[in-house]
Each structure stands twice: as C-alpha cells, then as structure tokens.
Design a protein around this motif. Structure first.
Motif, PDB file in Angstrom:
ATOM      1  N   ARG A  95     -20.946  54.378  46.993  1.00  0.00           N
ATOM      2  CA  ARG A  95     -19.662  53.947  46.442  1.00  0.00           C
ATOM      3  C   ARG A  95     -18.469  54.485  47.221  1.00  0.00           C
ATOM      4  O   ARG A  95     -17.526  53.757  47.484  1.00  0.00           O
ATOM      5  N   ILE A  96     -18.490  55.763  47.561  1.00  0.00           N
ATOM      6  CA  ILE A  96     -17.287  56.370  48.152  1.00  0.00           C
ATOM      7  C   ILE A  96     -17.453  56.687  49.628  1.00  0.00           C
ATOM      8  O   ILE A  96     -16.521  57.185  50.253  1.00  0.00           O
ATOM      9  N   GLY A  97     -18.624  56.436  50.211  1.00  0.00           N
ATOM     10  CA  GLY A  97     -18.816  56.698  51.627  1.00  0.00           C
ATOM     11  C   GLY A  97     -19.757  57.856  51.883  1.00  0.00           C
ATOM     12  O   GLY A  97     -19.861  58.780  51.078  1.00  0.00           O
ATOM     13  N   ARG A  98     -20.448  57.785  53.010  1.00  0.00           N
ATOM     14  CA  ARG A  98     -21.479  58.775  53.314  1.00  0.00           C
ATOM     15  C   ARG A  98     -20.873  60.141  53.671  1.00  0.00           C
ATOM     16  O   ARG A  98     -21.381  61.178  53.259  1.00  0.00           O
ATOM     17  N   ASN A  99     -19.798  60.140  54.424  1.00  0.00           N
ATOM     18  CA  ASN A  99     -19.316  61.381  54.997  1.00  0.00           C
ATOM     19  C   ASN A  99     -18.735  62.336  53.960  1.00  0.00           C
ATOM     20  O   ASN A  99     -18.912  63.547  54.054  1.00  0.00           O
ATOM     21  N   THR A 100     -18.044  61.798  52.957  1.00  0.00           N
ATOM     22  CA  THR A 100     -17.494  62.649  51.904  1.00  0.00           C
ATOM     23  C   THR A 100     -18.601  63.373  51.172  1.00  0.00           C
ATOM     24  O   THR A 100     -18.512  64.573  50.883  1.00  0.00           O
ATOM     25  N   VAL A 101     -19.669  62.648  50.868  1.00  0.00           N
ATOM     26  CA  VAL A 101     -20.809  63.251  50.180  1.00  0.00           C
ATOM     27  C   VAL A 101     -21.502  64.268  51.071  1.00  0.00           C
ATOM     28  O   VAL A 101     -21.881  65.362  50.625  1.00  0.00           O
ATOM     29  N   LEU A 102     -21.677  63.947  52.352  1.00  0.00           N
ATOM     30  CA  LEU A 102     -22.339  64.875  53.262  1.00  0.00           C
ATOM     31  C   LEU A 102     -21.549  66.170  53.428  1.00  0.00           C
ATOM     32  O   LEU A 102     -22.130  67.250  53.553  1.00  0.00           O
ATOM     33  N   ALA A 103     -20.225  66.083  53.432  1.00  0.00           N
ATOM     34  CA  ALA A 103     -19.407  67.301  53.521  1.00  0.00           C
ATOM     35  C   ALA A 103     -19.583  68.154  52.270  1.00  0.00           C
ATOM     36  O   ALA A 103     -19.673  69.382  52.338  1.00  0.00           O
ATOM     37  N   THR A 104     -19.662  67.505  51.102  1.00  0.00           N
ATOM     38  CA  THR A 104     -19.841  68.225  49.839  1.00  0.00           C
ATOM     39  C   THR A 104     -21.184  68.939  49.787  1.00  0.00           C
ATOM     40  O   THR A 104     -21.272  70.117  49.416  1.00  0.00           O
ATOM     41  N   THR A 105     -22.249  68.232  50.163  1.00  0.00           N
ATOM     42  CA  THR A 105     -23.572  68.856  50.126  1.00  0.00           C
ATOM     43  C   THR A 105     -23.677  69.984  51.150  1.00  0.00           C
ATOM     44  O   THR A 105     -24.363  70.986  50.912  1.00  0.00           O
ATOM     45  N   MET A 106     -22.992  69.848  52.272  1.00  0.00           N
ATOM     46  CA  MET A 106     -22.989  70.897  53.281  1.00  0.00           C
ATOM     47  C   MET A 106     -22.403  72.187  52.711  1.00  0.00           C
ATOM     48  O   MET A 106     -22.949  73.285  52.907  1.00  0.00           O
ATOM     49  N   ILE A 107     -21.293  72.077  52.006  1.00  0.00           N
ATOM     50  CA  ILE A 107     -20.650  73.247  51.414  1.00  0.00           C
ATOM     51  C   ILE A 107     -21.570  73.908  50.394  1.00  0.00           C
ATOM     52  O   ILE A 107     -21.751  75.132  50.381  1.00  0.00           O
ATOM     53  N   LEU A 108     -22.177  73.105  49.519  1.00  0.00           N
ATOM     54  CA  LEU A 108     -23.057  73.654  48.485  1.00  0.00           C
ATOM     55  C   LEU A 108     -24.277  74.352  49.086  1.00  0.00           C
ATOM     56  O   LEU A 108     -24.685  75.425  48.628  1.00  0.00           O
ATOM     57  N   MET A 109     -24.853  73.745  50.105  1.00  0.00           N
ATOM     58  CA  MET A 109     -26.023  74.345  50.748  1.00  0.00           C
ATOM     59  C   MET A 109     -25.681  75.694  51.350  1.00  0.00           C
ATOM     60  O   MET A 109     -26.425  76.675  51.187  1.00  0.00           O
ATOM     61  N   ALA A 110     -24.572  75.766  52.074  1.00  0.00           N
ATOM     62  CA  ALA A 110     -24.188  77.019  52.728  1.00  0.00           C
ATOM     63  C   ALA A 110     -23.876  78.107  51.707  1.00  0.00           C
ATOM     64  O   ALA A 110     -24.287  79.263  51.867  1.00  0.00           O
ATOM     65  N   LEU A 111     -23.185  77.743  50.628  1.00  0.00           N
ATOM     66  CA  LEU A 111     -22.851  78.733  49.597  1.00  0.00           C
ATOM     67  C   LEU A 111     -24.101  79.230  48.883  1.00  0.00           C
ATOM     68  O   LEU A 111     -24.223  80.415  48.563  1.00  0.00           O
ATOM     69  N   GLY A 112     -25.047  78.320  48.612  1.00  0.00           N
ATOM     70  CA  GLY A 112     -26.281  78.728  47.947  1.00  0.00           C
ATOM     71  C   GLY A 112     -27.077  79.710  48.795  1.00  0.00           C
ATOM     72  O   GLY A 112     -27.608  80.706  48.281  1.00  0.00           O
ATOM     73  N   THR A 113     -27.169  79.441  50.085  1.00  0.00           N
ATOM     74  CA  THR A 113     -27.906  80.338  50.978  1.00  0.00           C
ATOM     75  C   THR A 113     -27.191  81.677  51.123  1.00  0.00           C
ATOM     76  O   THR A 113     -27.815  82.742  51.062  1.00  0.00           O
ATOM     77  N   PHE A 114     -25.875  81.632  51.289  1.00  0.00           N
ATOM     78  CA  PHE A 114     -25.091  82.873  51.405  1.00  0.00           C
ATOM     79  C   PHE A 114     -25.227  83.717  50.140  1.00  0.00           C
ATOM     80  O   PHE A 114     -25.331  84.948  50.206  1.00  0.00           O
ATOM     81  N   ALA A 115     -25.257  83.061  48.984  1.00  0.00           N
ATOM     82  CA  ALA A 115     -25.345  83.789  47.711  1.00  0.00           C
ATOM     83  C   ALA A 115     -26.635  84.591  47.599  1.00  0.00           C
ATOM     84  O   ALA A 115     -26.659  85.679  46.997  1.00  0.00           O
ATOM     85  N   ILE A 116     -27.731  84.083  48.177  1.00  0.00           N
ATOM     86  CA  ILE A 116     -28.993  84.818  48.120  1.00  0.00           C
ATOM     87  C   ILE A 116     -28.833  86.190  48.762  1.00  0.00           C
ATOM     88  O   ILE A 116     -29.346  87.197  48.259  1.00  0.00           O
ATOM     89  N   GLY A 117     -28.110  86.240  49.873  1.00  0.00           N
ATOM     90  CA  GLY A 117     -27.904  87.515  50.546  1.00  0.00           C
ATOM     91  C   GLY A 117     -27.053  88.501  49.764  1.00  0.00           C
ATOM     92  O   GLY A 117     -27.038  89.697  50.085  1.00  0.00           O
TER      93      GLY A 117
END
Length: 473
Positions: A95-117
């Motif tokens: 609906r809103i485009g691939r890149n906006t969603v990919l940027a959002t998932t990128m942020i969540l993935m990085a924060l989740g991994t960083f949080a483990i540390g």
C-alpha cells in the motif's frame, strides 16, 4: 501433474511500455536491500556461535541438555511472531511502498539486537534476564517478518527480466556476509578474551555492533527513496491503496501458489538453519558429549567460516548461471542432493576429524546455495504485483516459523530424547522430499516478466529485443 502458471495476459507491448532501470539505480537497490540481510544474519551468526556462552549467562543452574534446549528455544521463539510481522508489513508495503517498510524493519531489527547486549545476566536479575531476552527476540522476529519478503520483492521488481537471477542472488550474498561477520566476531572474541571476560562483558560487544550496521542500512534505504524509479513505485503503491481492502482474500485465493512457495521456503531454510544454527552446537557439543573426542571450538568455527566463504563466493556465480539454464535445474540439484547425500554428509561430520567435518559441512553448504542463489528471483514471481509483498511475506514467514526456524530446537530435542545422532540426516531428507514435490508444480520463471508487471530491461536496446520476442511469440 499440472505446473502452476500465472494467467496469460496478452498485450500489444511497445518499447515505451518496457520498464528500463538504469544500472546505478539497480546497484543502489541491491545494496539497500542486502544491508538488512547482513544485519539480520549477523545476529543469527552471533547467537548461534555464542550458544554455549548465552546458555551460561542466561540459564545458570540448568543442566547441559536443558540449557541447550532453552537457548535454542529462545532462538526459535522469534520465529513464532514472524508470520504476524509478515501479515502486518507485507500488505503495508503493497500500500505505502517497499522502501518505507524496509527502513522501519531495519530500525526494529537493529534495536532488538542492540538490546540483547544491554540485558543483565541471570546472576544479576534472576529470571528477568531470560524474559528480557525473550522480549528482544520477539522484536527481532516481528521485524524480520517484514524484512526478507519485502527485500526480495524490492530487488525482483527493480531487476531486468534477463538478469533477475544474478541480481537477486546478491540478497543472499548479504545473508552470508552477515553470518560470516557474526562468526568472525565471535571467533575473535573467543580467541582474545578469557572465559571470565567473555561471560562478564565480552559477549555483549558483538550485539552492540548491530546498531551502527542498522544506521548505515537506514541511511542507504532512505537515500534510495529519492530516486525516480522508486518514486514511480510509490505512486503505483498509492494507487493500489484504494483497492486493497480485500488483499487477504485475494492472497488466500492464490492458495496453490502459497503452498508451492511454502514448500520451497521449507527446503531452503531447513537446510539453511541446519547448517548455520544447529551444526555449530552439533559439532562442538552434541557429538563430543555422545561419542567423546571431537575438535576444538575454535577449529569448528574456522571450518564453518571457510565453508561460508566458499558459499559466499559461489552464490553470485550460480545466480548468473540460473539466468542461462533456468532456476529449476539448479533447485533440482539441491532438493535431490539433500535426499541422496544427507546420510553421507552427517556420517562425515560424525567422524569428528577436521577433514570429515569440513567435507560434510561443505556438501551441505553447496546444496544450500542451490536454493540461496535461485529462490530470491523465483519466489516473487509466484504472486501478482498488487499483492506480491503481502503474499510472499505471509507464506515465507509461516513456512519459516512452523518448519524451518525451529530446526535447531526440534532436531536438538529429538537427538536428546532418542540418542540417535542421525536425526539431522532424517530431517534433511524430509525437507528434500518436500522440495522435490514443490518443484514439480513450479513454473520456470527465468526470463519471464513478473506477474502483473510490464517487461523490464536494463537498456533501450534490450527493451527493443524483448518487444520483438513478445511479438514473435
């Protein structure tokens, strides 16, 4: 048996109808999509290689087998929420485009991994430590559910029809790069730090590295949004937004394509997680405990890194080959190879010699890249443009969640319960049979335009050649 084919859409194509994507835009699209896979698989590599350390940090007091199952259980639990991430982010990208969603998932993935540390150990906060680890893994799983399907869609829609195999294979080049980075960082940490340093603070460093990786990924993806090609994609997505109320019903109506997609994802990812997630523990923990002997942890890690490097170098070459001979012949080699070679490769690994382990893992890695090099350009062709991201994300993540991502915990539990060290071979054979059945129903996508999309070319000359071929057909 009937091969599933997208419905024919006869049209009188003109050269102006062919989408011509400039090479610099393609290169930026590949880089932006692959960086997400690097971050995702960097985390998986770190977690898989740090399994013994994570077990001691977060599951103090549990026995060896129970601790291993609990650690792999937290690895697998992230896959339980991946379908929900796919159901949320996939249709959203349509609906809103691939890149906006990919940027959002990128942020969540990085924060989740960083949080483990950042999580304190079990000795510091007790049961809250594994609970917080669970929360971080759930964040990673939800974001990953929207990452890979959209990344495949993103590259496939940019790639010219005649080069989709080669260009799509670079997505998995990013996967193996991320895993290698994780493996190398852990190997260096194991070699440089003492056991006390590793358990107190050293294990955290690899997880902290995910944050700068994520920042780089978001930067690359947001830059790409400014290109004319992606602005056109966003405009098309905006037009589709008005008619996507029934997207889930439309996706369910494609149930036969969903099943083929799930079967191909299963054979691909069972092999993937067997090699990258379970084998490190199988080689350094399970086999020595059951048979005695074995190789050192460092030796095992170096062997696996070498296997990954070989696979990394071959993936683009096999992707290029698939543009010449087709995707199915290469995938056939992988599926049949799993059935025929599963026991020989596991027996080689069970020999617990450097040569045997390397030989067994190398065979497994070579069979894996038969799928890794071809599936990113194959799976997006199973769905029409208006529901491609949603259909692919949902089917991909359901298959990974139920069958593939649980490989480590299921095989580990089966080996522990039965004492049969050949369960990895049984599991790979079952996956290979499912892959064979799925390939029977798959149409050959090589050189074809995407379902519901106009033909795509890399130059005006190629566009004219494509139109001439379509007119002659």
């Amino acid at each position: 048996m009937t091969v599933l084919m997208p419905p024919e859409e006869p049209e009188d194509w003109q050269v102006d109808d062919v989408v011509v994507t400039e090479p610099p835009v393609i290169r930026r699209a590949i880089g932006a999509a692959a960086i997400g896979n690097i971050t995702e698989w960097y985390d998986f590599g770190v977690y898989a290689y740090f399994e013994p350390t994570i077990k001691k940090v977060f599951f103090t007091g549990l026995g060896d087998t129970a601790g291993t199952v609990a650690t792999f259980g937290l690895f697998a639990v992230a896959f339980l929420v991946r379908p929900f991430g796919g159901m949320f982010f996939g249709p959203l990208a349509d609906r809103i485009g691939r890149n906006t969603v990919l940027a959002t998932t990128m942020i969540l993935m990085a924060l989740g991994t960083f949080a483990i540390g950042c999580i304190p150990s079990h000795d510091s906060i007790g049961v809250w430590a594994p609970l917080l680890l669970l929360v971080a893994r759930l964040v990673q799983g939800f974001s990953t559910g929207g990452e890979y399907g959209n990344a495949m869609t993103f590259i496939a829609e940019y790639a010219p029809d005649r080069r989709r195999g080669f260009l799509g294979s670079w997505l998995e080049f990013g996967t193996f790069t991320g895993y290698l980075m994780g493996a190398i960082v852990v190997t260096v940490a194991d070699g440089v730090l003492s056991t006390h340093q590793l358990l107190t603070w050293g294990w955290r460093i690899p997880f902290f590295v995910a944050l700068p990786l994520g920042i780089v990924g978001v930067y690359l993806r947001m830059r790409l949004a400014d290109t004319p090609a992606f602005e056109r994609l966003e405009e098309e997505s905006a037009e589709r937004e008005r008619s996507t109320g029934g997207e889930f019903r439309e996706i369910l109506g494609l149930w036969r394509f969903l099943l083929v997609c799930m079967g191909l994802v299963l054979v691909w990812n069972v092999t993937n997680y067997m090699l990258t997630s379970y084998m490190p523990t199988y080689v350094t923990d399970t086999l020595p405990s059951a048979q005695g002997g074995g190789v050192s942890s460092t030796t095992s890690q170096v062997i696996q890194i070498v296997v990954m490097v070989v696979a990394l170098l071959l993936i683009p070459l096999i992707g290029l080959l698939s543009d010449r001979v087709g995707r199915k012949p290469i995938a056939w080699v992988g599926a049949i190879g799993l059935v025929v070679l599963a026991f020989p490769m596991i027996l080689l690994i069970r020999a617990q010699t450097e040569v045997g382990i390397f030989g067994g893992l190398l065979v497994m890695g070579l069979l894996l890249i038969c799928f890794s090099a071809t599936m990113p350009s194959t799976l997006p062709t199973l769905f029409p443009t208006e529901v491609r991201s949603g259909g692919l994300s949902i089917s991909f993540n359901i298959s990974v969640s139920l069958f593939a991502g649980t490989t480590s915990v299921v095989v580990g539990a089966l080996v522990g319960a039965t004492g049969d060290l050949d369960w990895p071979a049984y599991y790979l054979i079952i996956a290979g049979v499912i892959g064979i059945v799925s390939l029977v129903f798959l149409h050959e996508p090589n050189g074809r335009r995407m379902w519901g999309s106009p033909p795509a070319a890399g130059s005006q000359v190629e566009a004219q050649e494509i139109v001439d071929e379509l007119d002659a057909a």
